[in-house]
Design an enzyme around this catalytic site. Structure first.
Site, mmCIF file in Angstrom:
data_model
loop_
_atom_site.group_PDB
_atom_site.id
_atom_site.type_symbol
_atom_site.label_atom_id
_atom_site.label_comp_id
_atom_site.label_asym_id
_atom_site.label_seq_id
_atom_site.Cartn_x
_atom_site.Cartn_y
_atom_site.Cartn_z
ATOM 1 N N HIS A 145 -0.880 4.952 -8.805
ATOM 2 C CA HIS A 145 -0.536 6.369 -8.762
ATOM 3 C C HIS A 145 0.941 6.579 -8.456
ATOM 4 C CE1 HIS A 145 -1.414 4.630 -4.975
ATOM 5 N NE2 HIS A 145 -0.684 5.556 -4.382
ATOM 6 N N ASP B 286 -3.330 4.035 -13.654
ATOM 7 C CA ASP B 286 -4.042 2.930 -14.287
ATOM 8 C C ASP B 286 -5.533 3.189 -14.458
ATOM 9 O OD1 ASP B 286 -4.276 2.807 -11.498
ATOM 10 O OD2 ASP B 286 -4.677 0.660 -11.518
ATOM 11 N N ARG C 128 -8.541 5.611 -10.228
ATOM 12 C CA ARG C 128 -8.832 6.678 -9.251
ATOM 13 C C ARG C 128 -9.419 7.903 -9.944
ATOM 14 N NH1 ARG C 128 -4.409 6.996 -4.510
ATOM 15 N NH2 ARG C 128 -4.239 4.772 -4.129
HETATM 16 C C1 G16 Z 1 -5.077 0.669 -3.755
HETATM 17 C C2 G16 Z 1 -6.281 -0.123 -3.350
HETATM 18 C C3 G16 Z 1 -7.263 0.769 -2.649
HETATM 19 C C4 G16 Z 1 -6.607 1.464 -1.475
HETATM 20 C C5 G16 Z 1 -5.384 2.218 -1.952
HETATM 21 C C6 G16 Z 1 -4.579 2.824 -0.823
HETATM 22 O O1 G16 Z 1 -5.447 1.606 -4.726
HETATM 23 O O2 G16 Z 1 -6.915 -0.708 -4.457
HETATM 24 O O3 G16 Z 1 -8.327 -0.022 -2.228
HETATM 25 O O4 G16 Z 1 -7.491 2.340 -0.862
HETATM 26 O O5 G16 Z 1 -4.528 1.338 -2.638
HETATM 27 O O6 G16 Z 1 -4.080 1.799 -0.039
HETATM 28 P P1 G16 Z 1 -3.017 2.089 1.102
HETATM 29 O O7 G16 Z 1 -3.685 3.075 2.021
HETATM 30 O O8 G16 Z 1 -2.783 0.743 1.728
HETATM 31 O O9 G16 Z 1 -1.799 2.692 0.465
HETATM 32 P P2 G16 Z 1 -4.565 1.860 -6.013
HETATM 33 O O10 G16 Z 1 -5.277 2.934 -6.774
HETATM 34 O O11 G16 Z 1 -3.222 2.270 -5.483
HETATM 35 O O12 G16 Z 1 -4.533 0.542 -6.721
#
Ligand code: G16
Length: 543
Positions: free
Chosen positions: A114, A279, A282
């Site tokens: 994101h 990607d 989400r």
């Molecule tokens: C990634 C991880 C998720 C996590 C999120 C936020 O998501 O795959 O499991 O919940 O990051 O992580 P943080 O709180 O450490 O920033 P994505 O969608 O960014 O790949």
């Protein structure tokens, strides 16, 4: 074509975070940075000889260049085949599916999720293992170790591979198969959901809007929602992936997808709204006049998944990341199934999914998924919602209200303080850790702390351990605040504060979440001294 061995030396800052390595695009573009990391992945997984890999990304700036490098390095390291999405595109869940379906040695997924893209934005690379899931900590540690010892990498001297047409070509001794990124994924979705029921609902006048946020889900959503399910053209908006996501943040939350939220809150709103991220893993779910938090969405899906053919047998268990609200726990309890709380990061769900202990997983960070792949899956969540809406004949609002009446409501919000100086954020967390033993019994406004700890996890399947995964402060009335530092940012530190309050009183089920959480929000500052440590009076993002 010659294999060249290039001498190099370790580069600082190649420690994978919550989900692979994320850095400023310009950092990834520095000499040897990408090459060092790719060679370290190959070395960390025990080599590439004879293996097949899936390669694809979310189409952000540097995606195609990086893919060309990965292909030449895979070939130079002896890989037999790489399966690549046309134009280098593959959503993360589609990549996970291909890794599993084609029984490969894993995949290279290029995305910073994101985070904004572009030359001044962010870039990322992660490796997923043959089960389709993000490399677990044991593997990422080996990769990190390799980054600190690297002395050389191997790369093939060759022209770029044409990724724009579906074909199989040779790159040295390695085959490169360019595939349609959507086809296999769409076919998988048809096996899980009642497409006929959803099609009839749409034909009957049900309206929807899906915001692809100029990111990778555009082609997937157009094919599935418009072409296969019959939603009118234009139901999918911002559907063409762009290198910088139209200059925006491809983050499906009420801040970055505000135009969609506004549309769903209007008088003449569509029945259903959803968005996905860079990607495609989400999701954000909206109904006419209602935003569904990711934690509530997980709970509702767990309660109603049996309405979709792929889940008609019921769920084996559910899992959530620890900071995710405990709404799903109540559903699991009522259904008599196991419920796991894991550290943040989809990689922690892998063993539970592989062992058949969990069918559905979810996170407060807008991720929901199931055992159909080993990643969270944005469009899958949208389709499961649509299937439930079609099968129940109820609106999103009616479903959520009935859910809260049955299980109670876990009011929930996350407050993010972004780009805080790393030292200040570290000091705040250290001070909190130091204060943990003295917190129980202390009062903050009307709230009294009952327990406080630093979350540690032992994987129930493989026994692996993770510590310091977030500070939990529980109050006597069942409310909770959790503090942790993000592992996905690329600048400074992001402090995440997760706030939750459980409510069962019939007349208090429809409050504004920020109002319902006011006492916990002020206790959160009182406990951690957020303002004192960071100088910030307000969070930057509230979800
Ligand atoms: C990634 C991880 C998720 C996590 C999120 C936020 O998501 O795959 O499991 O919940 O990051 O992580 P943080 O709180 O450490 O920033 P994505 O969608 O960014 O790949």
């Amino acid at each position: 074509m010659d294999v060249i061995t290039v001498e190099t030396s370790p580069i600082e800052g190649q420690k994978p975070g919550t989900s692979g390595l994320r850095k400023k695009t310009r950092v990834f573009m520095q000499a040897h940075f990408l090459e060092n990391y790719v060679q370290s992945i190959i070395d960390g997984i025990g080599g590439a000889e004879g293996k097949t890999f899936v390669v694809g990304g979310d189409g952000r700036y540097f995606n195609e260049r990086a893919i060309q490098v990965i292909l030449r390095m895979a070939a130079a390291n002896g890989a037999a085949r790489c399966i690549v999405g046309r134009n280098g595109l593959l959503s993360t869940p589609a990549a996970s599916h291909l890794i599993r379906k084609r029984e490969t040695g894993g995949g290279f997924i290029l995305s910073a999720s994101h985070n904004p893209g572009g030359e001044e934005g962010d870039f990322g690379l992660k490796f997923n293992t043959p089960n389709g899931g993000p490399a677990p900590e044991g593997v990422t540690e080996k990769i990190y170790d390799a980054t600190r010892k690297i002395e050389a990498y191997k790369i093939l001297e060759s022209q770029d591979v044409d990724l724009s047409s579906l074909a199989e070509v040779q790159l040295g001794d390695m085959a490169v198969e360019v595939i349609d990124p959507v086809e296999d994924y769409a076919a998988l979705m048809e096996t899980l959901f009642d497409f006929d029921a959803i099609r009839s609902m749409i034909k009957g006048g049900f309206t929807l809007r899906f915001d692809a946020m100029h990111a990778v889900t555009g082609p997937y959503a157009t094919e599935i929602l418009e072409k296969r399910l019959g939603a009118p053209a234009g139901s999918v908006i911002n559907a063409v992936p762009s290198k910088d996501f139209g200059g925006g943040h491809p983050d499906p939350n009420p801040i970055w997808a505000k135009p969609l939220v506004d549309e769903l809150m209007a008088e003449d709103a569509p029945d259903f709204g959803a968005a996905s991220d860079g990607d495609g893993d989400r999701n954000m779910i909206l109904g006419r006049g209602i935003y569904v938090t990711p934690s509530d969405s997980l709970a509702l899906l767990a309660a109603q998944a049996h309405l979709a053919p792929g889940y008609a047998q019921g769920l084996k268990g559910v899992a959530r990341s620890m900071p995710t609200s405990r709404a799903v726990d109540r559903v699991a309890e009522a259904k008599g199934i196991e419920c796991f709380a894991t550290p943040t990061g989809w990689k922690f769900f892998g063993t539970l999914l592989d062992a058949g202990r969990a069918t559905l997983c979810g996170e407060e960070s807008a991720g929901t998924g199931s055992d159909h792949v080993r990643e969270k899956d944005g469009l899958w969540a949208v389709l499961l919602w649509l299937n439930i809406l079609a099968a129940s004949g109820k609106s999103v609002q009616a479903l959520m209200e009935a859910h809260w009446r049955e299980y109670g409501r876990n009011y929930y919000s996350r407050h993010d303080y972004e780009d805080v100086e790393a030292e200040k954020a570290g000091a705040l967390m250290d001070a909190l850790r130091g204060a943990l033993p003295d917190l129980p019994g202390k009062t903050f406004g009307a709230l009294t702390v009952s327990e406080a700890d630093d979350f540690a996890y032992e994987d129930p399947i493989d026994g692996s351990k993770a510590s310091a995964q977030g500070i939990r402060v529980m109050f006597e009335d069942g409310s909770r605040v959790v503090y942790r530092l993000s592992g996905t940012g690329t600048v400074g530190a992001t402090l995440r504060v997760y706030l939750e309050r459980y409510e069962t009183q019939e007349d208090a089920l429809m409050l504004d979440p920020q109002e319902a959480l006011t006492p916990i929000i002020s206790a959160a500052d009182g406990i951690a001294g957020i303002r004192a440590h960071t100088g910030r009076g307000e969070p930057d993002v509230i979800t």
